[in-house]
Design an enzyme around this catalytic site. Structure first.
Site, mmCIF file in Angstrom:
data_model
loop_
_atom_site.group_PDB
_atom_site.id
_atom_site.type_symbol
_atom_site.label_atom_id
_atom_site.label_comp_id
_atom_site.label_asym_id
_atom_site.label_seq_id
_atom_site.Cartn_x
_atom_site.Cartn_y
_atom_site.Cartn_z
ATOM 1 N N ALA D 59 0.843 -1.191 0.000
ATOM 2 C CA ALA D 59 0.000 0.000 0.000
ATOM 3 C C ALA D 59 0.884 1.248 0.000
ATOM 4 O O ALA D 59 1.140 1.833 1.055
ATOM 5 C CB ALA D 59 -0.899 -0.020 1.231
ATOM 6 N N GLU D 60 1.322 1.643 -1.171
ATOM 7 C CA GLU D 60 2.276 2.759 -1.254
ATOM 8 C C GLU D 60 1.690 4.079 -0.777
ATOM 9 O O GLU D 60 2.386 4.896 -0.176
ATOM 10 C CB GLU D 60 2.818 2.894 -2.672
ATOM 11 C CG GLU D 60 3.848 1.830 -3.058
ATOM 12 C CD GLU D 60 3.244 0.463 -3.299
ATOM 13 O OE1 GLU D 60 2.024 0.367 -3.491
ATOM 14 O OE2 GLU D 60 4.003 -0.535 -3.297
ATOM 15 N N HIS D 127 9.821 -2.595 -13.837
ATOM 16 C CA HIS D 127 10.866 -2.750 -12.815
ATOM 17 C C HIS D 127 12.157 -2.067 -13.264
ATOM 18 O O HIS D 127 13.250 -2.496 -12.928
ATOM 19 C CB HIS D 127 11.135 -4.228 -12.525
ATOM 20 C CG HIS D 127 10.017 -4.903 -11.799
ATOM 21 N ND1 HIS D 127 8.869 -5.313 -12.425
ATOM 22 C CD2 HIS D 127 9.861 -5.216 -10.497
ATOM 23 C CE1 HIS D 127 8.056 -5.873 -11.535
ATOM 24 N NE2 HIS D 127 8.639 -5.824 -10.362
HETATM 25 C C1 LIG Z 1 1.707 -1.779 -6.146
HETATM 26 C C2 LIG Z 1 2.796 -2.767 -5.962
HETATM 27 N N1 LIG Z 1 3.609 -2.690 -4.894
HETATM 28 C C3 LIG Z 1 4.617 -3.578 -4.712
HETATM 29 C C4 LIG Z 1 4.844 -4.584 -5.618
HETATM 30 C C5 LIG Z 1 6.035 -5.574 -5.429
HETATM 31 N N2 LIG Z 1 5.524 -6.953 -5.276
HETATM 32 C C6 LIG Z 1 5.440 -7.801 -6.332
HETATM 33 S S1 LIG Z 1 4.724 -9.266 -5.892
HETATM 34 C C7 LIG Z 1 4.571 -8.785 -4.271
HETATM 35 C C8 LIG Z 1 3.938 -9.712 -3.275
HETATM 36 C C9 LIG Z 1 2.567 -10.113 -3.736
HETATM 37 O O1 LIG Z 1 1.938 -10.922 -2.765
HETATM 38 P P1 LIG Z 1 0.513 -11.552 -3.048
HETATM 39 O O2 LIG Z 1 -0.409 -10.488 -3.553
HETATM 40 O O3 LIG Z 1 0.097 -12.291 -1.831
HETATM 41 O O4 LIG Z 1 0.740 -12.550 -4.271
HETATM 42 P P2 LIG Z 1 1.644 -13.873 -4.219
HETATM 43 O O5 LIG Z 1 3.049 -13.485 -4.584
HETATM 44 O O6 LIG Z 1 1.555 -14.456 -2.832
HETATM 45 O O7 LIG Z 1 1.059 -14.807 -5.253
HETATM 46 C C10 LIG Z 1 5.057 -7.479 -4.092
HETATM 47 C C11 LIG Z 1 5.071 -6.745 -2.805
HETATM 48 C C12 LIG Z 1 3.983 -4.619 -6.740
HETATM 49 N N3 LIG Z 1 4.159 -5.545 -7.709
HETATM 50 N N4 LIG Z 1 2.983 -3.719 -6.887
#
Ligand SMILES: Cc1ncc(C[n+]2csc(CCOP(=O)(O)OP(=O)(O)O)c2C)c(N)n1
Ligand SMILES: Cc1ncc(C[n+]2csc(CCOP(=O)(O)OP(=O)(O)O)c2C)c(N)n1
Ligand SMILES: [Mg+2]
Ligand SMILES: [Mg+2]
Lengths: 349, 326, 349, 326
Positions: D59-60, D127
């Site tokens: 949550a930026e 990225h």
């Molecule tokens: C808005 C945003 N903030 C940060 C990220 C970096 N990020 C990529 S995947 C991830 C974790 C995602 O977790 P979840 O939604 O539970 O999916 P999972 O990897 O467990 O399948 C993060 C923090 C992002 N992609 N988008």
């Protein structure tokens, strides 16, 4: 022939047929085997960028996507770990291999990574990295179904982590108000990267969030492909019947790091062992054979078929070239169709 | 011919496109029965029905995301930001999802995001913004900023027909202040990407857009009267993609150029324009290309402060005199 | 002296004292009277910009803010309609008049509008226009209380409309996970500009959203100042006791347009009449006198005191000057302390 | 002296400030026990405790908003964006709430928002971003972009001590690729707002920052070897407020200037720099000020595409030759 072999197999649940049970097995196994090929290619540094596994989550991807009706034009939008969902909707291993190896022949012509690609005809809309955005976007896809009176359904995947984003909130809320034909799959795999669920939300279960949006909520064991299918199918039917949004929580576990580089220092061996014991493919394999819905030979044949398929796919894709540099300038917009080459590239010497 | 305000012109443009193409629909906050905060969409819901004029929750990211998804499926959404200041809440999905869709995934995303921009109305820091600079470095977006009623209508219609996502920034100061006779029979379409010579001149070029076109014309009249200077005023109309040939043509004619915009100077669109001029017209410049833009502060509310921070006609007059005398 | 006058007044609820009951009346009346002065000034075009009324909502603002403890350093962040909350926290009519008339003497020196001003010492943090942002910001204020182990509480107001923003979602969720001492007042006044609640959310009551964040929920009649105080006070006590976030829904109604220019074409006369009958000040006036907690004379005296106060305030503020143009360049940053004067302003002729 | 990577330098800077000032704390995704996606905050939670190194939800907007609220109360938050590409999700609260806080309401908001930026790493369009242009026209913010390990440390420490909100964009390509001997005893502080002459020269000035400083230096060496050209490389280090005097000094010395940046050309920071040069050094320019920047497309993923789109050392060499020969 032993006597008990004569006993008739129990009725197949969820209105599925025997061939469909085998198809579910096929897609789960295909998902895992394809990822295993990718791991090999990754170790050989033939994969460009990171590799994201869905080991242990194949059932939730495959079971939920299988609840859609491709013949009716349903569309889903996956997360990085929903390779299985993409395959069910008709994405091919060749396309996925090309994406991971950044080939010119890849669906995005080398512009985007891994499973970030789409085909609205086949019924999948690729995500972007910014988590949450696909929820409002898929709400828009579902809105188009509603406006045109088409009996189509949209499905979008969010993780325990992505549900913390403002985009998720705004999208599900608008979809709820508009009563759109949208199924939201909340994949609870315990972690967002290294962050456990209790640091992501104060609720114990993601399905508790449904009430706050006035939408239906449902939950299933995401490592049980048939339970996943059944619960998701009910949500899809509700959506198609004009009854609006359902938030479906699928309980599963991420058995590899966030990406291959992550050694999961943050999980305990006990936790991991407990979930290894619940492996969705092993479980389904046992269930099929014990119920007599498939024989060991039939399943072995499917495994063999997949191995052949993947051998061929890898052999075909590996030698394919990466895209031509100049192609990078095409297609940013309809007009102008081509971005200008910068002046400094037109200089000599 | 009928006299039409800038506001009415936008309304007409949307209405005509909705009548012409059933794929066009409107969404935003209070755009339905209420007709929008400034009444741009007044009457559209009564005429085209609720499904085509959708009141949304207060959720700009959702408004833009929903528009994008619908656009992928072949519809043509026109999304309203109640004030353009709130487009910032959709910045991420616009620049990351919408702008890149065609390039990364061959997704068509024909959509328009429009709303009232601009100051000179005592709106304070959050109801007066000009967000064009924030989107200028985003390949995949188009940005238009009409200054006249004719272009307000011609650009909204072209934006709706365009196959690319278009940001349409209308200036609320102009809404009811300017009127123009527009033909009812002929269809008005302004081509995106084409600047307009608002006033011919040979001594100095003033490049500007939106509300400041009018201050530039005022200044040009005064300079002609008082100094006998012939000032050319170029109304860019489209900022992305920019009509560089029109800029170059004018600068090579006058050899002196002033860029005038309402947004703050540092990091504003003016920098890009001057860089391009420097690259394309270096040998033709008899004086440094200069900018008249807002002071580098958030726009304050009190009239003496707002009037001081924003560019005024007298500023353009003095700046042109400086250039002419250089 | 009539016999029943001898009957002792019923016990005062919510642990309040008689002077406090009078103080609540004072703030509600002050809010309304101050807004009425502003309406006159607005009609005389002496108010710069729009005018936002809280007519009919005075009880929810005053009752909720009164539940905070200024002596402990509690801080609230209001919405545009929470003038009453600001007054309770110590903002003065003179400051508000100066803001609306863009005077040099105003708390923001003419830089910001209406009640967009703050004083962390007195305990209020002014909002910005972008709805939702104050929720994470106040979560940050509450986080500082928690990190320093201070027994302070934060309070933030959101409307039925603002709750649809991503910022609200991200802020309340983070506050819930961190168990921050934060009270979120969800003001349900039926509309967001012209948009009725059923087009804003699919829930029937805003308090239903609490469950989705794992926070406590509470609800009160926002037109009953004592009920509002009592329910909010319980939430404040929970927060101070380290029990985390409470979402308090206050049911009320916006009896004027979104701003003075809005004629509320979208509201029926019956709906309006029904809520006029529930006017929070009339109700409270009746309750106080009927219960014998205040006499007609005491309340009339308060009204009179307010009239005098406001006459003096308007007389003082009206002639005050607007800010000097050059002051616009000060204080954007700590360094440099002054924004440069643009070159074209330094030219002559 | 100890050899320190760029990454380690950032880590040291944060650690030293946390040790020095208990008001300093870190928040972001996975920054705690995990130490962050790139391990910049590794070990900080173990040393300073969980309350001062906070793992947040994804949550930026909340991360930035919470940081701002805490900063108002006298704390000094350092917020990490896991990749700087996600700062777009906090664009509205950064530009509208944080940047204006002091001006509109005399609110102190001493906070740092930092994260890995930049390309050349096969990260694809989401990225690899360089978001500086999006914030350049926002009065109230400071923007720093270190190129060296020393400045990585000196700027993060200065940013944390600064009373204004600072955006600190670190380049992930440099994280482990560059090393430098840094003294352990002396305290390293790089003043915000001051450029650095990375290489003295007299024929052409190359103005750049972050990772491209290294390509500019490479190009300068090659140009000296092969063409006998003396190229001055100016590392801006801070983009907002910009060190205009340093720019003017160098341009008035060399009379030829090239601005090099990694972000796309149109609407990038280069436009602003060239406009300023044009305004301040018009009479001193012997050739048009030019830009070497990325092509105007979203950054594609495949190596041949990324390498084509982004500026390379050879591009700088050719552009400088063109300027020198002009
Ligand atoms: C808005 C945003 N903030 C940060 C990220 C970096 N990020 C990529 S995947 C991830 C974790 C995602 O977790 P979840 O939604 O539970 O999916 P999972 O990897 O467990 O399948 C993060 C923090 C992002 N992609 N988008
Ligand atoms: C992000 C954002 N979008 C749109 C607006 C424009 N706007 C200002 S007030 C308002 C309605 C707010 O309704 P609600 O939250 O219910 O508060 P109320 O006015 O009822 O007190 C809107 C849409 C805004 N201020 N911020
Ligand atoms: Mg997860
Ligand atoms: Mg409301």
């Amino acid at each position: 022939m032993s006597p008990d072999a004569a006993a008739p197999p129990p009725p197949i649940p969820a209105g599925l047929t025997r061939p469909q049970l085998h198809e579910l097995y096929y897609y789960m196994r295909l998902t895992r085997s394809l990822e295993e090929r990718l791991v090999n290619l990754y170790r050989q540094t033939k994969v460009i960028g990171g590799l994201f596994r869905s080991l242990g989550q194949e059932a939730d991807s495959v079971g939920s996507a299988y609840a859609l009706d491709r013949s009716k034009g349903d569309i889903l939008s996956p997360l990085i770990r929903n390779l299985g969902s993409m395959l069910v909707q008709g994405a091919t291993p060749i396309e996925v291999l090309r994406q991971y190896m950044a080939k010119a022949t890849s669906p995005t012509r080398g512009r985007e990574l891994n499973i970030h690609f789409n085909d609205l005809e086949r019924g999948f809309l690729g995500q972007i990295s910014h988590l949450g955005d696909m929820v409002p976007v898929m709400a828009g896809v579902a809105l188009s179904f509603k406006m045109r009176g088409e009996p189509r359904v949209g499905m979008v995947y969010v993780g325990d982590g992505a549900m913390s984003t403002g985009a998720f909130h705004e999208g599900i809320n608008l979809a709820a108000v508009q009563k759109l034909p949208l199924v939201i799959i909340a994949e609870n795999n315990g972690y967002a990267y290294s962050t456990p669920m209790h640091k992501q939300t104060a609720v114990k279960q993601l399905v508790e969030k449904a009430a706050g949006y006035g939408v239906a909520g449902a939950q299933a064991d995401g490592n049980d492909v048939l339970a996943t299918y059944e619960v998701t199918r009910a949500a899809v039917d509700r959506a198609r019947a004009g009854e609006g949004v359902t938030l479906v929580e699928l309980l599963t576990y991420r058995r590899r790091g966030h990406a291959e580089h992550d050694n999961q220092s943050y999980v305990t061996q006990d936790e991991m062992a407990a979930w290894e014991a619940k492996d969705p493919i092993d479980r389904y394999h046992r269930r099929l054979t014990e119920a007599g819905w498939a024989s060991e030979d039939e399943l072995a044949a499917i495994d063999a078929r997949i191995a052949v398929e993947l051998d061929a796919a890898v052999d075909q894709v590996e030698p394919e070239p990466m895209p031509e540099a100049l192609s990078a300038l095409d297609g940013v917009m309809d007009t102008p169709a081509r971005a200008p080459m910068e002046w400094y590239r037109r200089l000599h010497g | 011919m009928a006299e039409v305000t800038y506001l009415e012109a936008i309304h007409q443009g949307i209405l005509e496109e909705m009548a012409r193409d059933e794929r066009v629909f409107v969404l935003g906050q209070d755009v339905g029965a209420f007709g929008g905060a400034f009444k741009v969409t007044q009457g559209l819901q009564a005429r085209f029905g609720e499904p085509r004029v959708i009141d949304t929750p207060i959720a700009e990211t959702a408004i833009v995301g929903v528009a994008a998804g619908a656009a992928h499926m072949g519809l043509r959404p026109v999304a309203e930001m109640q004030f353009i200041d709130f487009i910032s809440c959709a910045y991420s999905i616009l620049t990351n999802y919408v702008a890149t869709a065609r390039y990364r995934a061959d997704l068509l995303t024909p959509m328009v995001v429009r709303g009232p921009s601009g100051g000179y109305v005592r709106g304070g820091p959050f109801h007066s913004q000009n967000p064009e600079a924030a989107f200028l470095h985003t390949p995949g977006l188009k940005i238009v900023c009409p200054a006249t009623a004719r272009d307000a209508k011609g650009l909204i219609k072209s934006a709706i027909r365009d196959d690319d996502p278009v940001l349409y920034f209308e200036h609320k100061y102009l809404y009811r202040r300017i009127k123009e006779d527009l033909p009812e029979d002929e269809e008005i379409l302004t081509q995106i990407g084409q600047a307009r010579v608002a006033r011919e001149g040979k001594d100095v070029t003033v490049i500007t857009w939106s509300a400041l076109v009018w201050k530039a014309l005022e200044a040009a009249d005064q300079l002609e009267r008082e100094d006998g200077l012939s000032v050319e005023v170029l109304d860019l109309r489209t900022l992305l993609p920019m009509d560089l040939p029109a800029i170059v043509r004018s600068v090579k004619k006058t050899n002196r150029v002033l860029v005038v915009h309402e947004d703050t100077a540092t990091g504003g669109v003016g920098g890009e324009i001057i860089a391009r001029i420097n690259e394309e017209c270096f040998e033709w410049l008899d004086a440094p290309a200069r900018r008249v833009a807002a002071h580098d502060v958030p726009l304050p509310f009190a009239p003496p402060l707002e009037d001081f921070v924003l560019p005024q006609t007298g500023d353009i007059v003095r700046a042109v005199r400086w250039l002419a005398a250089y």
